[in-house]
Every structure is written in C-alpha cells, then in structure tokens.
Design an enzyme around this catalytic site. Structure first.
Site, PDB file in Angstrom:
ATOM      1  N   ASN A 110      44.943  64.177  10.843  1.00  0.00           N
ATOM      2  CA  ASN A 110      45.058  65.198   9.803  1.00  0.00           C
ATOM      3  C   ASN A 110      45.720  64.631   8.559  1.00  0.00           C
ATOM      4  O   ASN A 110      46.572  63.752   8.632  1.00  0.00           O
ATOM      5  CB  ASN A 110      45.814  66.441  10.313  1.00  0.00           C
ATOM      6  CG  ASN A 110      47.294  66.354  10.065  1.00  0.00           C
ATOM      7  OD1 ASN A 110      47.774  66.656   8.976  1.00  0.00           O
ATOM      8  ND2 ASN A 110      48.050  65.884  11.059  1.00  0.00           N
ATOM      9  N   PHE A 114      50.970  69.336   3.618  1.00  0.00           N
ATOM     10  CA  PHE A 114      51.910  70.467   3.446  1.00  0.00           C
ATOM     11  C   PHE A 114      51.258  71.641   2.714  1.00  0.00           C
ATOM     12  O   PHE A 114      51.833  72.210   1.770  1.00  0.00           O
ATOM     13  CB  PHE A 114      53.183  70.045   2.692  1.00  0.00           C
ATOM     14  CG  PHE A 114      54.109  69.139   3.457  1.00  0.00           C
ATOM     15  CD1 PHE A 114      53.956  68.912   4.819  1.00  0.00           C
ATOM     16  CD2 PHE A 114      55.171  68.507   2.806  1.00  0.00           C
ATOM     17  CE1 PHE A 114      54.820  68.075   5.523  1.00  0.00           C
ATOM     18  CE2 PHE A 114      56.047  67.671   3.496  1.00  0.00           C
ATOM     19  CZ  PHE A 114      55.859  67.453   4.856  1.00  0.00           C
ATOM     20  N   SER A 174      56.184  63.122   7.558  1.00  0.00           N
ATOM     21  CA  SER A 174      54.748  63.360   7.413  1.00  0.00           C
ATOM     22  C   SER A 174      54.154  62.209   6.616  1.00  0.00           C
ATOM     23  O   SER A 174      54.696  61.824   5.575  1.00  0.00           O
ATOM     24  CB  SER A 174      54.486  64.669   6.675  1.00  0.00           C
ATOM     25  OG  SER A 174      53.124  64.704   6.292  1.00  0.00           O
ATOM     26  N   ASN A 176      51.431  62.391   4.986  1.00  0.00           N
ATOM     27  CA  ASN A 176      50.452  62.939   4.048  1.00  0.00           C
ATOM     28  C   ASN A 176      51.038  63.423   2.734  1.00  0.00           C
ATOM     29  O   ASN A 176      50.342  64.029   1.933  1.00  0.00           O
ATOM     30  CB  ASN A 176      49.685  64.082   4.722  1.00  0.00           C
ATOM     31  CG  ASN A 176      49.001  63.598   5.984  1.00  0.00           C
ATOM     32  OD1 ASN A 176      48.366  62.551   5.972  1.00  0.00           O
ATOM     33  ND2 ASN A 176      49.161  64.333   7.075  1.00  0.00           N
ATOM     34  N   THR A 177      52.321  63.213   2.524  1.00  0.00           N
ATOM     35  CA  THR A 177      52.941  63.479   1.222  1.00  0.00           C
ATOM     36  C   THR A 177      53.430  62.131   0.722  1.00  0.00           C
ATOM     37  O   THR A 177      54.229  61.473   1.394  1.00  0.00           O
ATOM     38  CB  THR A 177      54.101  64.490   1.362  1.00  0.00           C
ATOM     39  OG1 THR A 177      53.544  65.750   1.723  1.00  0.00           O
ATOM     40  CG2 THR A 177      54.887  64.646   0.073  1.00  0.00           C
ATOM     41  N   LYS A 216      63.312  65.027  11.751  1.00  0.00           N
ATOM     42  CA  LYS A 216      62.082  64.616  12.459  1.00  0.00           C
ATOM     43  C   LYS A 216      61.591  63.302  11.887  1.00  0.00           C
ATOM     44  O   LYS A 216      61.358  63.202  10.680  1.00  0.00           O
ATOM     45  CB  LYS A 216      61.008  65.698  12.302  1.00  0.00           C
ATOM     46  CG  LYS A 216      59.722  65.377  13.052  1.00  0.00           C
ATOM     47  CD  LYS A 216      58.812  66.589  13.115  1.00  0.00           C
ATOM     48  CE  LYS A 216      57.510  66.282  13.811  1.00  0.00           C
ATOM     49  NZ  LYS A 216      56.626  67.460  13.885  1.00  0.00           N
ATOM     50  N   ASN A 245      56.668  62.439  14.660  1.00  0.00           N
ATOM     51  CA  ASN A 245      55.527  62.945  13.908  1.00  0.00           C
ATOM     52  C   ASN A 245      54.271  62.119  14.281  1.00  0.00           C
ATOM     53  O   ASN A 245      54.290  61.374  15.259  1.00  0.00           O
ATOM     54  CB  ASN A 245      55.828  62.835  12.402  1.00  0.00           C
ATOM     55  CG  ASN A 245      55.221  63.985  11.616  1.00  0.00           C
ATOM     56  OD1 ASN A 245      54.030  64.253  11.749  1.00  0.00           O
ATOM     57  ND2 ASN A 245      56.025  64.663  10.819  1.00  0.00           N
TER      58      ASN A 245
HETATM   59  C1  LIG Z   1      46.885  69.381  12.060  1.00  0.00           C
HETATM   60  C2  LIG Z   1      48.324  68.965  12.188  1.00  0.00           C
HETATM   61  C3  LIG Z   1      49.250  69.400  11.241  1.00  0.00           C
HETATM   62  C4  LIG Z   1      50.594  69.022  11.356  1.00  0.00           C
HETATM   63  N1  LIG Z   1      51.478  69.476  10.421  1.00  0.00           N
HETATM   64  C5  LIG Z   1      52.794  69.173  10.561  1.00  0.00           C
HETATM   65  C6  LIG Z   1      53.746  69.684   9.659  1.00  0.00           C
HETATM   66  O1  LIG Z   1      53.430  70.466   8.755  1.00  0.00           O
HETATM   67  N2  LIG Z   1      55.043  69.318   9.832  1.00  0.00           N
HETATM   68  C7  LIG Z   1      55.456  68.481  10.842  1.00  0.00           C
HETATM   69  O2  LIG Z   1      56.649  68.193  10.961  1.00  0.00           O
HETATM   70  N3  LIG Z   1      54.560  67.997  11.722  1.00  0.00           N
HETATM   71  C8  LIG Z   1      53.253  68.316  11.610  1.00  0.00           C
HETATM   72  N4  LIG Z   1      52.354  67.831  12.518  1.00  0.00           N
HETATM   73  C9  LIG Z   1      52.829  66.888  13.565  1.00  0.00           C
HETATM   74  C10 LIG Z   1      53.103  67.604  14.887  1.00  0.00           C
HETATM   75  O3  LIG Z   1      54.134  68.548  14.742  1.00  0.00           O
HETATM   76  C11 LIG Z   1      53.503  66.574  15.978  1.00  0.00           C
HETATM   77  O4  LIG Z   1      54.726  65.974  15.599  1.00  0.00           O
HETATM   78  C12 LIG Z   1      52.469  65.476  16.156  1.00  0.00           C
HETATM   79  O5  LIG Z   1      51.160  65.991  16.062  1.00  0.00           O
HETATM   80  C13 LIG Z   1      52.609  64.786  17.530  1.00  0.00           C
HETATM   81  O6  LIG Z   1      52.477  65.713  18.577  1.00  0.00           O
HETATM   82  P1  LIG Z   1      51.088  65.991  19.366  1.00  0.00           P
HETATM   83  O7  LIG Z   1      50.551  64.656  19.805  1.00  0.00           O
HETATM   84  O8  LIG Z   1      51.468  66.915  20.503  1.00  0.00           O
HETATM   85  O9  LIG Z   1      50.169  66.651  18.395  1.00  0.00           O
HETATM   86  C14 LIG Z   1      51.010  68.191  12.432  1.00  0.00           C
HETATM   87  C15 LIG Z   1      50.074  67.773  13.375  1.00  0.00           C
HETATM   88  C16 LIG Z   1      48.745  68.147  13.276  1.00  0.00           C
HETATM   89  C17 LIG Z   1      47.773  67.682  14.329  1.00  0.00           C
END
Ligand SMILES: Cc1cc2nc3c(=O)[nH]c(=O)nc-3n(C[C@H](O)[C@H](O)[C@H](O)COP(=O)(O)O)c2cc1C
Length: 339
Positions: A110, A114, A174, A176-177, A216, A245
């Site tokens: 992804n 934000f 993140s 992506n920023t 985080k 993350n």
């Molecule tokens: C589509 C998507 C959007 C995410 N947006 C955020 C976010 O806004 N803030 C954040 O701290 N982590 C974000 N994450 C990261 C997740 O909170 C998590 O840390 C990461 O995906 C690893 O866990 P997982 O393997 O269970 O997905 C996002 C993940 C995905 C897949």
C-alpha cells in the site's frame, strides 16, 4: 463463511473491496449479526501500561483511519482497536490505485499516504463510540509539513485526542509520507520524543489523567541504527513500542508481478523482519517495557511466536483481510499463559 465472502471481495479492486467490507460490517453490527457469526473469544485479560485489555489481540492502524467503524470492528472480538493514522487537517492521500494484493504471498502493498478526514472528524467519532474496549489513536504528520516542524503536527493531534481515547501512537514509520522515516534517525528521534513526552506530561497534568504514548517503528534497519534507536526509545520516557510498520524490502516477493509497486509491503513477507525488531526490542528495552508485536500474523501460531519473542500485545491487519475475523479468536486461543 468468510471464505465465500473473500471470493467475492477479491474480485473487486482492493480499496473498493475495503469500502464494501466496512459498509457490510456496519450493517452486520447494527443488526447484531456479527456476534452470532463470530462469537467473541473468551476473555484473556492483559494488564499493560496501566490499561486492562480484554484480550491481547488488537486491530492495527490503517484499517479504520477515521474511526468511522469502531463499533462494528469492536464487535468482532478484538481486545483493542487502533484508529488512524490521523493528521491535523484532512488530506486525500496518494492517487489511486494505491493498494495491491499479492495473494500468493498473503501480502499487500500500500501507498495510501495518510488519507484521512483530519483529527477533528476522528474526535467526533471517538466521542460517539459505544464500544467499551480499549481504543488507541495513531497520529502522523501532514504530507506538506517539513520534517523539522513535524513535532507540532504530532502535538496538535495528541492534544485533540488526549481526552477521547485510551492510548496514543506516534507513527514515524510509514514509508508513504516523504521523509517520515527520517524521524527515526538519531539526529531527530531523541529531540522528537523529548518534545512529545513533554506534551504528554503537560496534558496529563491538565487533565489529571495518564494517557500512555507509544512509538511505532519500521522493520527496515541497519543493525547498529536499530540498536541506537531502541536505546533512545528506552531512555525517552515513552510508554511503549509498536514493532512494526510495513517493509520496503521486496526480496520475499521479488518474482511477483506487483513487487515493483511503490509502497509498504505487509503480511507474511514482513514477518521475519518484524519479529527480529521485536526480539531486539525485548533484549534492549528489558523485560518490563511494553511491546506490541505486529507484522505478518496469519495464524494463532504466528501470534504465539510474537508472544514468545516478547510481545505483551499483538495487532493484525493483512491477516484479517486474508483469513477473516476467525483469526482474532485463533490468536487469542493460541496465546500462551506466560512468556
Ligand atoms: C492498507 C494499509 C494501510 C495502513 N495504514 C497504516 C497507517 O495509517 N498507520 C500505521 O501506523 N500503519 C498502517 N499500516 C500498517 C499496519 O498497521 C501494520 O503495521 C502492517 O501492515 C504490518 O502488519 P500486518 O502484516 O498484520 O498487516 C497500514 C497497512 C496497510 C496494509
């Protein structure tokens, strides 16, 4: 049940599938169907950071960025829910498409960036919620705020959400920023944390209540920089750490046709790197420091492994998309009694 639903959802573009799934969840919760379809797990209470969690399995940030679905998500049986990432003002995020499924790897990429409706909208949703479990708010900086002014964006969000949620997460990881992860560097980290711990302390004084604040971090580190960052975090006065993350590393999916897509990779391919950061955090921060393990949990065994490596709590995101809500109960059931 989810198996069939997933079949339909996976025919849709991922973000459309997400919106449809959230709308269906809201309807399911309104008519009390979710508790029938997914009876909540038995209580498995965890005391951490002065809070009592009904069970150790939480929803990771990013799925409900604006807190629009707290009650519906809460009725799936999570021990806690983290909403956000939210920024001071609304922002649209990156252009679509910005979310991709790598189903053969149980993964997502992804680059949402934000997208959110701003902290005021989130606060209204926090005030309206009926869910009585623990809710954390994950805060970030606006896309166009220079990195040396990032602290003020975090401070604005912390101040606004302080009285309306149970804990606050500072997201500096993140991918992506632009430049956000620079806040993890030695040059910025100590200063940022010191400023935000000061904000937390003065708000605690003003509101006469404690609100734990977590940081985080990413899974992508040179070993020496990771150790340095963990030492800085340990000395900062912050209340806990979320590891991790999404990853920028594509090694585990290099043969997949979508591997080149820009963004953070989550799900199974991030497990190893996340688990390494978690284990290092437990080693460096000591036995008492609150740790939340997240990244690649797709089974009860994955959650139990994070517990064994030192997690007090865990969170899931991508596993929920692939396995459905039954994963929550599976993780709670597999949670060992002691580390
Ligand atoms: C589509 C998507 C959007 C995410 N947006 C955020 C976010 O806004 N803030 C954040 O701290 N982590 C974000 N994450 C990261 C997740 O909170 C998590 O840390 C990461 O995906 C690893 O866990 P997982 O393997 O269970 O997905 C996002 C993940 C995905 C897949």
């Amino acid at each position: 049940m989810y198996h069939w639903l997933r079949h339909g959802l996976f025919r849709l573009e991922p973000e459309k599938a997400h919106d449809l799934a959230m709308a269906s969840l809201d309807v399911g919760a309104r008519f009390n169907l979710l508790k029938t379809l997914y009876p909540p797990p038995q209580d498995c209470p965890v005391d951490c950071m002065g809070l009592r969690f009904k069970n150790p399995v939480g929803l990771a940030a990013g799925l409900d960025k604006d807190g629009d679905h707290i009650d519906a998500l809460g009725s799936l049986g999570f021990g806690f829910i983290e909403v956000g990432t939210v920024t001071p003002k609304p922002q649209p995020g990156n252009d679509r498409p910005r979310m991709f499924r790598l189903a053969s790897h149980g993964a997502l990429i992804n680059r949402m960036g934000f997208n959110n409706q701003g902290v005021d909208h989130l606060v209204e949703n926090l005030k309206k919620r009926r869910y009585t479990g623990i809710v954390g708010t994950n805060v970030g900086k606006q896309k166009d705020t220079p990195i040396d002014q990032a602290a003020s964006d975090y401070a604005i969000c912390i101040e606004k959400v302080f009285d309306h949620c149970d804990y606050i997460t500072i997201n500096i990881s993140s991918p992506n920023t632009k430049n956000l992860r620079a806040l993890q560097d030695q040059g910025h980290l100590a200063e940022l944390l010191s400023e935000l711990v000061g904000v937390r302390n003065s708000l605690a004084e003003k509101h006469q209540t404690q609100r734990p604040m977590l940081i985080k971090i990413a899974p992508d580190w040179e070993e020496a920089a990771l150790i340095q960052a963990l030492e800085t975090i340990g000395a900062s006065g912050i209340d806990g750490l979320i590891a991790t993350n999404t990853t920028l590393d594509r090694q585990a999916v290099k043969d997949h046709p979508l591997a080149h897509e820009t963004g953070g990779l989550s799900g199974r391919p991030v497990t190893q790197a996340s688990n390494h950061v978690l284990a290092m955090a437990r080693q460096i921060l000591g036995p008492e420091f609150p740790l939340v393990g997240v990244g690649g949990i797709a089974s009860g065994a994955d959650a139990a492994k994070k517990h064994q490596l030192g997690a007090d709590l865990v969170q899931i995101y991508t596993g929920l998309i692939y396995e459905g809500p039954k994963l929550i109960k599976e993780c709670v059931t597999a949670w060992p009694e002691t580390r």
